[in-house]
Scaffold this motif. Sequence first.
Motif, PDB file in Angstrom:
ATOM      1  N   THR A 119      -8.219   4.313  -0.478  1.00 17.14           N
ATOM      2  CA  THR A 119      -7.943   2.845   0.154  1.00 17.14           C
ATOM      3  C   THR A 119      -7.377   2.009  -0.852  1.00 17.14           C
ATOM      4  O   THR A 119      -7.292   2.272  -2.038  1.00 17.14           O
ATOM      5  CB  THR A 119      -9.422   2.212   0.417  1.00 17.14           C
ATOM      6  OG1 THR A 119     -10.104   2.072  -0.828  1.00 17.14           O
ATOM      7  CG2 THR A 119     -10.135   3.005   1.383  1.00 17.14           C
ATOM      8  N   SER A 120      -6.892   0.969  -0.344  1.00 17.88           N
ATOM      9  CA  SER A 120      -6.392   0.114  -1.020  1.00 17.88           C
ATOM     10  C   SER A 120      -6.524  -1.408  -0.150  1.00 17.88           C
ATOM     11  O   SER A 120      -6.538  -1.379   0.899  1.00 17.88           O
ATOM     12  CB  SER A 120      -4.851   0.053  -1.416  1.00 17.88           C
ATOM     13  OG  SER A 120      -4.065   0.253   0.032  1.00 17.88           O
ATOM     14  N   THR A 121      -6.912  -2.518  -1.120  1.00 21.28           N
ATOM     15  CA  THR A 121      -6.887  -3.760  -0.470  1.00 21.28           C
ATOM     16  C   THR A 121      -5.906  -4.784  -1.090  1.00 21.28           C
ATOM     17  O   THR A 121      -5.981  -4.690  -2.410  1.00 21.28           O
ATOM     18  CB  THR A 121      -8.464  -4.321  -0.653  1.00 21.28           C
ATOM     19  OG1 THR A 121      -9.233  -3.247  -0.021  1.00 21.28           O
ATOM     20  CG2 THR A 121      -8.619  -5.654  -0.359  1.00 21.28           C
ATOM     21  N   THR A 122      -5.466  -5.715  -0.149  1.00 20.29           N
ATOM     22  CA  THR A 122      -4.414  -6.395  -0.480  1.00 20.29           C
ATOM     23  C   THR A 122      -4.685  -8.090  -0.129  1.00 20.29           C
ATOM     24  O   THR A 122      -5.138  -8.065   0.799  1.00 20.29           O
ATOM     25  CB  THR A 122      -2.903  -6.127  -0.016  1.00 20.29           C
ATOM     26  OG1 THR A 122      -2.715  -4.656  -0.374  1.00 20.29           O
ATOM     27  CG2 THR A 122      -1.828  -7.279  -0.425  1.00 20.29           C
ATOM     28  N   GLU A 123      -4.417  -8.937  -1.063  1.00 21.54           N
ATOM     29  CA  GLU A 123      -4.387 -10.239  -0.577  1.00 21.54           C
ATOM     30  C   GLU A 123      -3.010 -10.877  -0.382  1.00 21.54           C
ATOM     31  O   GLU A 123      -2.357 -10.382  -1.050  1.00 21.54           O
ATOM     32  CB  GLU A 123      -5.024 -11.214  -1.798  1.00 21.54           C
ATOM     33  CG  GLU A 123      -5.153 -12.643  -1.290  1.00 21.54           C
ATOM     34  CD  GLU A 123      -5.706 -13.598  -2.221  1.00 21.54           C
ATOM     35  OE1 GLU A 123      -6.845 -14.098  -2.160  1.00 21.54           O
ATOM     36  OE2 GLU A 123      -5.132 -13.707  -3.449  1.00 21.54           O
ATOM     37  N   THR A 159      -7.066  -4.122   4.320  1.00 18.57           N
ATOM     38  CA  THR A 159      -7.482  -2.841   3.755  1.00 18.57           C
ATOM     39  C   THR A 159      -6.723  -1.825   4.237  1.00 18.57           C
ATOM     40  O   THR A 159      -6.929  -1.798   5.634  1.00 18.57           O
ATOM     41  CB  THR A 159      -9.041  -2.817   3.525  1.00 18.57           C
ATOM     42  OG1 THR A 159      -9.739  -3.849   2.979  1.00 18.57           O
ATOM     43  CG2 THR A 159      -9.586  -1.286   2.913  1.00 18.57           C
ATOM     44  N   CYS A 160      -6.371  -0.871   3.538  1.00 20.04           N
ATOM     45  CA  CYS A 160      -5.495   0.210   4.250  1.00 20.04           C
ATOM     46  C   CYS A 160      -6.485   1.667   3.883  1.00 20.04           C
ATOM     47  O   CYS A 160      -6.635   1.644   2.704  1.00 20.04           O
ATOM     48  CB  CYS A 160      -4.010   0.493   3.790  1.00 20.04           C
ATOM     49  SG  CYS A 160      -2.871  -0.820   4.546  1.00 20.04           S
ATOM     50  N   HIS A 169      -7.383  -4.089  -5.026  1.00 21.18           N
ATOM     51  CA  HIS A 169      -7.734  -2.597  -5.197  1.00 21.18           C
ATOM     52  C   HIS A 169      -6.844  -1.640  -4.778  1.00 21.18           C
ATOM     53  O   HIS A 169      -6.326  -1.669  -3.656  1.00 21.18           O
ATOM     54  CB  HIS A 169      -9.165  -2.363  -4.707  1.00 21.18           C
ATOM     55  CG  HIS A 169      -9.552  -1.053  -4.843  1.00 21.18           C
ATOM     56  ND1 HIS A 169     -10.229  -0.588  -5.768  1.00 21.18           N
ATOM     57  CD2 HIS A 169      -9.494  -0.049  -3.537  1.00 21.18           C
ATOM     58  CE1 HIS A 169     -10.512   0.765  -5.408  1.00 21.18           C
ATOM     59  NE2 HIS A 169     -10.015   1.118  -4.187  1.00 21.18           N
ATOM     60  N   GLU A 217      -8.486  -2.787   8.194  1.00 24.93           N
ATOM     61  CA  GLU A 217      -9.249  -3.957   8.442  1.00 24.93           C
ATOM     62  C   GLU A 217      -8.123  -5.275   7.956  1.00 24.93           C
ATOM     63  O   GLU A 217      -7.520  -4.969   7.012  1.00 24.93           O
ATOM     64  CB  GLU A 217     -10.350  -4.006   7.851  1.00 24.93           C
ATOM     65  CG  GLU A 217     -11.041  -5.552   8.193  1.00 24.93           C
ATOM     66  CD  GLU A 217     -12.455  -5.620   7.281  1.00 24.93           C
ATOM     67  OE1 GLU A 217     -13.214  -6.591   8.000  1.00 24.93           O
ATOM     68  OE2 GLU A 217     -12.569  -5.220   6.327  1.00 24.93           O
ATOM     69  N   LYS A 257      -6.419 -10.861   4.003  1.00 27.94           N
ATOM     70  CA  LYS A 257      -6.662  -9.430   3.419  1.00 27.94           C
ATOM     71  C   LYS A 257      -6.669  -8.541   4.002  1.00 27.94           C
ATOM     72  O   LYS A 257      -7.031  -8.341   5.136  1.00 27.94           O
ATOM     73  CB  LYS A 257      -8.438  -9.736   2.782  1.00 27.94           C
ATOM     74  CG  LYS A 257      -8.943  -8.672   1.958  1.00 27.94           C
ATOM     75  CD  LYS A 257     -10.447  -8.562   1.755  1.00 27.94           C
ATOM     76  CE  LYS A 257     -11.278  -8.178   2.743  1.00 27.94           C
ATOM     77  NZ  LYS A 257     -12.269  -7.929   2.642  1.00 27.94           N
ATOM     78  N   SER A 278       0.765  -1.361  -0.117  1.00 29.20           N
ATOM     79  CA  SER A 278      -0.104  -0.161  -0.021  1.00 29.20           C
ATOM     80  C   SER A 278       0.833   1.147   0.007  1.00 29.20           C
ATOM     81  O   SER A 278       0.503   2.468  -0.509  1.00 29.20           O
ATOM     82  CB  SER A 278      -0.781  -0.047   1.272  1.00 29.20           C
ATOM     83  OG  SER A 278      -1.987  -0.968   1.199  1.00 29.20           O
TER      84      SER A 278
END
Length: 142
Positions: A110-114, A131-132, A105, A83, A129, A69
């Motif tokens: 925001t950004s979401t990472t797996e 989310t930042c 995403h 989260e 997962k 992120s």
Amino acid sequence: MPIDAAQLPELAPEHAAEQLATRMGIELLTITLDEVVGRMPVAGNRQPYGLLHGGANAVLAETLGSTLSALHALPERFPVGLELACTHHRSATEGYVTGTARPVHVGRSTSTTEIVLTDHAGRRVCTAKLTCLHRDTRPLVT
């Protein structure tokens, strides 16, 4: 505009010795906009029954996801964890756990990472997962 790994901000000297990732033995192996890979030893990060502690998985996952992120958000915005969800599939008992973080995403706010963690034999031990939130201002530390 994303930055490259060489532009990640330096740690504040007064907090350098307090980094959890350092205490856990986490090493970053690959840092790109598409993927951050790191590893952590099982030894020293066990729960009382001798297995890798689930919280250690979470620390590795958040470290890798937050780094990814940061690559996308800095220097204009500052990512902070919003989260984290971890599903533990199996126990790691020896060697290293390796994590690979990939973006799901990446937006302005925001950004979401797996993050997929595997054991020394390449078996999946955890899927996470993260989310930042991308803040406009750098978080203040007092």
